[in-house]
Scaffold this motif. Structure first.
Motif, PDB file in Angstrom:
ATOM      1  N   ASP A 212     -29.342  39.017 109.646  1.00 36.00           N
ATOM      2  CA  ASP A 212     -30.044  39.752 110.713  1.00 36.00           C
ATOM      3  C   ASP A 212     -31.031  40.625 110.242  1.00 36.00           C
ATOM      4  O   ASP A 212     -32.203  40.845 110.709  1.00 36.00           O
ATOM      5  CB  ASP A 212     -28.845  40.746 111.360  1.00 36.00           C
ATOM      6  N   GLU A 213     -30.869  41.376 108.907  1.00 35.47           N
ATOM      7  CA  GLU A 213     -31.869  42.377 108.256  1.00 35.47           C
ATOM      8  C   GLU A 213     -33.014  41.598 107.902  1.00 35.47           C
ATOM      9  O   GLU A 213     -34.073  42.173 107.987  1.00 35.47           O
ATOM     10  CB  GLU A 213     -31.033  43.121 107.410  1.00 35.47           C
ATOM     11  N   PHE A 214     -32.858  40.345 107.185  1.00 32.86           N
ATOM     12  CA  PHE A 214     -33.804  39.483 106.626  1.00 32.86           C
ATOM     13  C   PHE A 214     -34.772  39.138 107.698  1.00 32.86           C
ATOM     14  O   PHE A 214     -35.955  39.281 107.459  1.00 32.86           O
ATOM     15  CB  PHE A 214     -33.236  38.573 105.858  1.00 32.86           C
ATOM     16  N   LEU A 215     -34.198  38.615 108.729  1.00 31.67           N
ATOM     17  CA  LEU A 215     -35.167  38.258 109.952  1.00 31.67           C
ATOM     18  C   LEU A 215     -35.956  39.316 110.661  1.00 31.67           C
ATOM     19  O   LEU A 215     -36.840  38.983 111.336  1.00 31.67           O
ATOM     20  CB  LEU A 215     -34.211  37.459 110.903  1.00 31.67           C
ATOM     21  N   LYS A 216     -35.576  40.223 110.396  1.00 32.55           N
ATOM     22  CA  LYS A 216     -36.233  41.406 110.985  1.00 32.55           C
ATOM     23  C   LYS A 216     -37.802  41.377 110.533  1.00 32.55           C
ATOM     24  O   LYS A 216     -38.867  42.018 111.174  1.00 32.55           O
ATOM     25  CB  LYS A 216     -35.526  42.922 110.881  1.00 32.55           C
ATOM     26  N   THR A 217     -37.951  41.202 109.314  1.00 32.44           N
ATOM     27  CA  THR A 217     -39.240  41.472 108.473  1.00 32.44           C
ATOM     28  C   THR A 217     -39.812  40.094 108.017  1.00 32.44           C
ATOM     29  O   THR A 217     -40.694  40.194 107.470  1.00 32.44           O
ATOM     30  CB  THR A 217     -38.912  42.347 107.488  1.00 32.44           C
ATOM     31  N   ASN A 218     -39.104  39.096 108.217  1.00 33.97           N
ATOM     32  CA  ASN A 218     -39.579  37.861 107.526  1.00 33.97           C
ATOM     33  C   ASN A 218     -39.695  36.793 108.712  1.00 33.97           C
ATOM     34  O   ASN A 218     -38.791  36.362 109.372  1.00 33.97           O
ATOM     35  CB  ASN A 218     -38.691  37.089 106.641  1.00 33.97           C
ATOM     36  N   ASP A 219     -41.102  36.508 109.148  1.00 33.63           N
ATOM     37  CA  ASP A 219     -41.243  35.508 110.194  1.00 33.63           C
ATOM     38  C   ASP A 219     -41.377  34.070 109.696  1.00 33.63           C
ATOM     39  O   ASP A 219     -41.765  33.162 110.534  1.00 33.63           O
ATOM     40  CB  ASP A 219     -42.472  35.750 111.288  1.00 33.63           C
ATOM     41  N   ARG A 220     -40.976  33.770 108.574  1.00 37.49           N
ATOM     42  CA  ARG A 220     -41.237  32.350 108.104  1.00 37.49           C
ATOM     43  C   ARG A 220     -39.955  31.606 108.546  1.00 37.49           C
ATOM     44  O   ARG A 220     -40.057  30.491 108.587  1.00 37.49           O
ATOM     45  CB  ARG A 220     -41.325  32.465 106.543  1.00 37.49           C
ATOM     46  N   PHE A 221     -38.769  32.423 108.814  1.00 38.74           N
ATOM     47  CA  PHE A 221     -37.482  31.495 109.185  1.00 38.74           C
ATOM     48  C   PHE A 221     -37.006  31.715 110.510  1.00 38.74           C
ATOM     49  O   PHE A 221     -37.320  32.834 110.849  1.00 38.74           O
ATOM     50  CB  PHE A 221     -36.109  32.076 108.170  1.00 38.74           C
ATOM     51  N   VAL A 222     -36.292  30.693 111.143  1.00 42.92           N
ATOM     52  CA  VAL A 222     -35.601  30.979 112.403  1.00 42.92           C
ATOM     53  C   VAL A 222     -34.302  30.369 112.203  1.00 42.92           C
ATOM     54  O   VAL A 222     -34.190  29.429 111.386  1.00 42.92           O
ATOM     55  CB  VAL A 222     -36.622  30.413 113.551  1.00 42.92           C
ATOM     56  N   ARG A 223     -33.366  30.777 113.102  1.00 43.73           N
ATOM     57  CA  ARG A 223     -31.957  30.240 113.017  1.00 43.73           C
ATOM     58  C   ARG A 223     -32.143  28.759 113.636  1.00 43.73           C
ATOM     59  O   ARG A 223     -32.741  28.642 114.738  1.00 43.73           O
ATOM     60  CB  ARG A 223     -31.160  30.945 113.630  1.00 43.73           C
ATOM     61  N   ASP A 224     -31.637  27.917 113.101  1.00 43.43           N
ATOM     62  CA  ASP A 224     -31.374  26.591 113.781  1.00 43.43           C
ATOM     63  C   ASP A 224     -30.245  26.515 114.787  1.00 43.43           C
ATOM     64  O   ASP A 224     -28.992  26.166 114.060  1.00 43.43           O
ATOM     65  CB  ASP A 224     -31.311  25.284 112.793  1.00 43.43           C
ATOM     66  N   THR A 225     -30.277  26.849 115.887  1.00 43.25           N
ATOM     67  CA  THR A 225     -29.167  26.939 116.917  1.00 43.25           C
ATOM     68  C   THR A 225     -28.790  25.478 117.229  1.00 43.25           C
ATOM     69  O   THR A 225     -27.544  25.494 117.469  1.00 43.25           O
ATOM     70  CB  THR A 225     -29.914  27.684 118.258  1.00 43.25           C
ATOM     71  N   ASP A 226     -29.485  24.477 117.196  1.00 39.99           N
ATOM     72  CA  ASP A 226     -29.177  23.260 117.175  1.00 39.99           C
ATOM     73  C   ASP A 226     -27.602  23.012 116.332  1.00 39.99           C
ATOM     74  O   ASP A 226     -26.802  22.209 116.873  1.00 39.99           O
ATOM     75  CB  ASP A 226     -30.065  22.091 117.142  1.00 39.99           C
ATOM     76  N   ILE A 227     -27.789  23.479 115.082  1.00 41.19           N
ATOM     77  CA  ILE A 227     -26.671  23.126 114.062  1.00 41.19           C
ATOM     78  C   ILE A 227     -25.740  23.920 114.695  1.00 41.19           C
ATOM     79  O   ILE A 227     -24.478  23.196 114.512  1.00 41.19           O
ATOM     80  CB  ILE A 227     -27.081  23.616 112.759  1.00 41.19           C
ATOM     81  N   ASP A 228     -25.737  24.885 114.947  1.00 40.26           N
ATOM     82  CA  ASP A 228     -24.490  25.578 115.550  1.00 40.26           C
ATOM     83  C   ASP A 228     -23.925  24.984 116.728  1.00 40.26           C
ATOM     84  O   ASP A 228     -22.431  24.895 116.814  1.00 40.26           O
ATOM     85  CB  ASP A 228     -25.100  27.300 116.119  1.00 40.26           C
ATOM     86  N   ASN A 229     -24.808  24.833 117.435  1.00 37.13           N
ATOM     87  CA  ASN A 229     -24.303  24.099 118.919  1.00 37.13           C
ATOM     88  C   ASN A 229     -23.534  22.750 118.585  1.00 37.13           C
ATOM     89  O   ASN A 229     -22.543  22.334 119.224  1.00 37.13           O
ATOM     90  CB  ASN A 229     -25.422  23.920 119.887  1.00 37.13           C
TER      91      ASN A 229
END
Length: 246
Positions: A212-229
């Protein structure tokens, strides 16, 4: 004219999307995860003879990612008994070519090292002993990745917020657009405190809070929610991070 292969892919994606909003199924999956953690369920499995200490769901997810991404190097932190080392190595051998695995652990026990090195799937495996955030270890990993065009990073060592966040900052530059950085044991945030009572990590201080902290300042990565689903239960919920920018 209908294309049966594309039709199947479309139907699969529709099922995955529907699962993401199926509260009854999500509740059942959550109950299974909580109860299975108590029994040490993840310790029940082997990969080609070595304990892998993972849930089958995540093993399958990683198989899909490796096959789809086709990395030429996998850098992982955390070795334990070596099952994941050999899993990654065997997948890369299936892909063919001069692909390699770099595995890092602060304490590679002699009996585990001997079993890993004697295994027929140990080809092109390099094990580095030391902290994954130590500057010399990081430098060695980057040296081994020189010339590689498509690295994948898998983080599964010390699960404290501070350590995982530092790992992400250090190793994320290796990952190129379309590949992944996978952060394991984010599930700690969703479990009761007693599940990690004897460990330095806990809800509020774990890989998910680091992500959560990392994604606040790094826009190169996104969560792949398809994998979670798709998985429904996993030790890495919201931890499969896809690189979307070079």
């Amino acid at each position: 004219m209908s294309n049966p292969i594309e039709d199947f892919k479309k139907e699969r994606q529709e099922r995955i999307n529907a699962q993401g909003s199926n509260e009854k199924l999500k509740s059942a999956a959550d109950s299974f995860m909580r109860e299975s953690i108590k029994t040490g369920y993840s310790y029940n499995f082997h990969w080609l003879g070595r304990p892998i200490i993972q849930y089958p769901q995540d093993i399958i997810a990683m198989q899909e990612l490796i096959w789809n991404v086709q990395p030429d190097i996998i850098i992982e932190t955390g070795i334990a008994h070596g099952g994941t080392v050999l899993f990654h190595a065997s997948m890369l051998q299936l892909l063919g070519g001069e692909r390699k695995t770099v595995s890092i652990d602060i304490d590679i026990r002699d009996h585990n090292r001997a079993e890993i090195e004697a295994h027929p799937m140990c080809k092109n495996v390099t094990m580095l002993q030391g902290s994954s955030i130590d500057s010399e270890i990081v430098e060695s990993a980057f040296d081994l990745a020189k010339g590689c065009e498509n690295p994948m990073v898998i983080l599964d060592s010390n699960h404290t917020h501070e350590h995982v966040l530092e790992e992400m900052k250090l190793y994320s530059p290796l990952v190129k657009k379309g590949s992944y950085m996978v952060v394991f044991d984010t599930v700690i945030e969703e479990l009761p405190e007693e599940a990690s009572a004897d460990r330095p990590w806990a809800p509020g201080n774990n890989p998910m809070t680091a992500v959560d902290e990392f994604l606040k300042t790094n826009d190169r990565f996104v969560r792949d929610t398809d994998i979670d689903n798709k998985l429904m239960f996993s030790v890495a919920p919201r931890g499969y991070l896809k690189c979307i920018k070079d």
